[in-house]
Design a protein around this motif. Structure first.
Motif, PDB file in Angstrom:
ATOM      1  N   GLY A  77       0.813  -1.211   0.000  1.00 19.75           N
ATOM      2  CA  GLY A  77       0.000   0.000   0.000  1.00 19.75           C
ATOM      3  C   GLY A  77       0.847   1.261   0.000  1.00 19.75           C
ATOM      4  O   GLY A  77       0.551   2.220  -0.722  1.00 19.75           O
ATOM      5  N   CYS A  78       1.919   1.258   0.783  1.00 22.01           N
ATOM      6  CA  CYS A  78       2.795   2.435   0.856  1.00 22.01           C
ATOM      7  C   CYS A  78       3.520   2.672  -0.466  1.00 22.01           C
ATOM      8  O   CYS A  78       3.670   3.811  -0.908  1.00 22.01           O
ATOM      9  N   ASN A  81       1.069   3.933  -2.917  1.00 18.59           N
ATOM     10  CA  ASN A  81       0.780   5.317  -2.535  1.00 18.59           C
ATOM     11  C   ASN A  81       1.847   6.248  -3.097  1.00 18.59           C
ATOM     12  O   ASN A  81       1.555   7.331  -3.623  1.00 18.59           O
ATOM     13  N   GLY A 118       2.145  -6.826  -2.662  1.00 12.44           N
ATOM     14  CA  GLY A 118       0.765  -7.112  -2.306  1.00 12.44           C
ATOM     15  C   GLY A 118       0.405  -8.571  -2.540  1.00 12.44           C
ATOM     16  O   GLY A 118      -0.238  -9.212  -1.701  1.00 12.44           O
ATOM     17  N   LEU A 141      -6.041  -2.859   1.738  1.00 15.26           N
ATOM     18  CA  LEU A 141      -5.202  -2.440   0.617  1.00 15.26           C
ATOM     19  C   LEU A 141      -6.020  -1.707  -0.434  1.00 15.26           C
ATOM     20  O   LEU A 141      -5.600  -0.656  -0.946  1.00 15.26           O
ATOM     21  N   TYR A 144      -7.072   1.787   0.906  1.00 15.39           N
ATOM     22  CA  TYR A 144      -5.946   2.714   1.016  1.00 15.39           C
ATOM     23  C   TYR A 144      -5.464   3.201  -0.355  1.00 15.39           C
ATOM     24  O   TYR A 144      -5.216   4.395  -0.547  1.00 15.39           O
ATOM     25  N   VAL A 145      -5.337   2.270  -1.283  1.00 11.87           N
ATOM     26  CA  VAL A 145      -4.769   2.625  -2.593  1.00 11.87           C
ATOM     27  C   VAL A 145      -5.779   3.318  -3.483  1.00 11.87           C
ATOM     28  O   VAL A 145      -5.508   4.401  -4.029  1.00 11.87           O
ATOM     29  N   SER A 166      -8.775   1.844   6.294  1.00 18.44           N
ATOM     30  CA  SER A 166      -7.647   0.965   5.969  1.00 18.44           C
ATOM     31  C   SER A 166      -6.601   0.983   7.080  1.00 18.44           C
ATOM     32  O   SER A 166      -6.019  -0.061   7.414  1.00 18.44           O
TER      33      SER A 166
END
Length: 311
Positions: A77-78, A81, A118, A141, A144-145, A166
Motif C-alpha cells: 500500500g505504501c 501510494n 501485495g 489495501l 488505502y490505494v 484501511s
C-alpha cells in the motif's frame, strides 16, 4: 479525476525515467518506498491484536506468518501510494526527496514492486495465517490505494475519514488470524485505530498546512481552517477514550491498561484543547503530532503487558 491523473502521471514518468537511468539503485531505495516508520508503528498494532486474541497462549509460528504477511501488504500500500502521489510529492518539502519524487527510480519499477509485495503478502496471509486475515488485508489495501490515495485524497476533506478504514485494519488482521472471526474484540481494536488516525493526521496537516495547500491536497485544515480542524480532533479523541477502555470492560485487558488508556486519552484531549489558545500553532501541532505517535505505542505496549491470560 482519472484524466488529471493520467496526464500528470505520463509527464512525470518521462522525467522520472530519464533521471533514474543515471542513478544506481540500492536496497535502501526500495526500503524507503515502503515507508518503514509507518510499517513499524502499524506492525506494533498488528502484534497487539494478535497478542490480545491469544491471551498469552501464543502460536509463535502463526504470529510470524501473520506479521510478515501484514507487513508486506502494508508495504504494498505504501509503495503504491508513492506511485500515485509522485506528482504531488514533488510539491512538498516533506516528500520531494522521496526516491520516486526525486526521480531516482522509474514509476514502472515502483508499480511492479508494489503489486508484487501485495501479491506475496496476501498469499502469506491466505496460506499461512487465515483466509479471513487475507480478506481483511485485501480490503485494507483496496481502500488505502484506490479509495483514499487515488480518489478522496485529491478531491475531498473526507479523505482522512476514508483512509482511517484501511489504517484500522492491522490490529484486526492480527486478532482475526487467531480467532478466525470478527467479534467484539476485533471491533474494539478497529475502533481504537479508526478514531486515533484523524486527530493524529490532522495535527500533521496543521503543521504542514501551507505545503498541503501548495500541493493541492484538500485536507481539512486547508479547506476549513485550523479552528474547525481542532474541533474535529476533539470529537474523535473524546470518542476514542471510552472505546479504548472497552477492552477492559469486555475482559481482554486488566486494570493497568484501563488506567493507562484513560490517562493517555485525557492528556491527548487536554493537549488538543490547549491548541485553541496556542500562540505558536505550528509548534503546538508538532508536539501534538509527536504525542499521538507515543500514545499509540504506549497504549499497545501496555495492552500487551496487561492482556488477560486465557484459562
Amino acid at each position: 479525476m482519472e484524466k488529471h491523473l493520467e496526464i500528470s502521471m505520463k509527464a512525470d514518468e518521462h522525467a522520472s525515467t530519464a533521471e533514474a537511468s543515471s542513478y544506481s539503485l540500492s536496497w535502501k531505495d526500495f526500503v524507503q518506498l515502503t515507508k518503514p516508520g509507518i510499517l513499524f508503528s502499524n506492525s506494533i498494532t498488528a502484534f497487539g491484536g494478535f497478542w490480545v486474541a491469544s491471551g498469552w497462549k501464543v502460536n509463535w509460528q502463526l504470529m510470524i506468518f501473520t506479521l510478515v504477511g501484514t507487513a508486506l501488504v502494508m508495504a504494498s500500500g505504501c509503495v503504491l501510494n508513492n506511485y500515485l502521489d509522485r506528482d504531488m510529492d514533488t510539491k512538498m518539502s516533506r516528500t520531494k526527496n522521496r526516491v520516486l519524487a526525486a526521480g531516482r527510480i522509474s514509476p514502472q519499477v515502483v508499480l511492479v514492486y508494489g503489486i508484487l509485495l501485495g501479491i506475496i503478502g496476501l498469499s502469506v496471509l491466505w496460506l499461512l495465517a487465515s483466509p479471513l486475515a487475507a480478506l481483511l488485508g485485501l480490503i485494507g489495501l483496496f481502500v488505502y490505494v484506490w479509495l483514499y490515495t487515488a480518489w478522496f485524497k485529491r478531491t475531498s476533506v473526507w479523505s482522512t475519514f476514508v483512509g482511517s478504514f484501511s489504517g484500522a485494519m492491522p490490529p484486526v488482521i492480527g486478532y482475526c488470524a487467531v480467532t478466525q472471526e470478527l467479534d467484539i474484540g476485533a471491533l474494539i481494536l478497529f475502533g481504537i485505530l479508526f478514531l486515533w488516525q484523524p486527530p493524529h493526521f490532522w495535527a500533521l496537516g496543521i503543521r504542514r498546512m501551507e505545503e498541503y495547500r501548495a500541493a493541492g491536497f484538500p485536507l481539512l485544515p486547508v479547506v476549513r481552517g485550523t479552528y474547525v480542524t481542532k474541533i474535529s480532533m476533539i470529537r474523535y479523541i473524546v470518542l476514542l477514550v471510552p472505546v479504548s477502555l472497552m477492552l477492559t470492560f469486555f475482559g481482554y485487558t486488566g486494570q493497568i491498561y484501563l488506567y493507562t488508556a484513560a490517562a493517555l486519552g485525557l492528556w491527548w484531549a487536554f493537549l488538543t484543547i490547549k491548541g485553541f489558545t496556542a500562540r505558536d500553532e505550528e509548534l503546538w501541532a508538532k508536539k501534538t503530532f509527536i504525542f499521538s505517535i507515543n500514545y499509540l505505542t504506549l497504549l499497545f505496549l501496555v495492552m500487551v503487558i496487561d492482556t488477560v491470560a486465557k484459562g
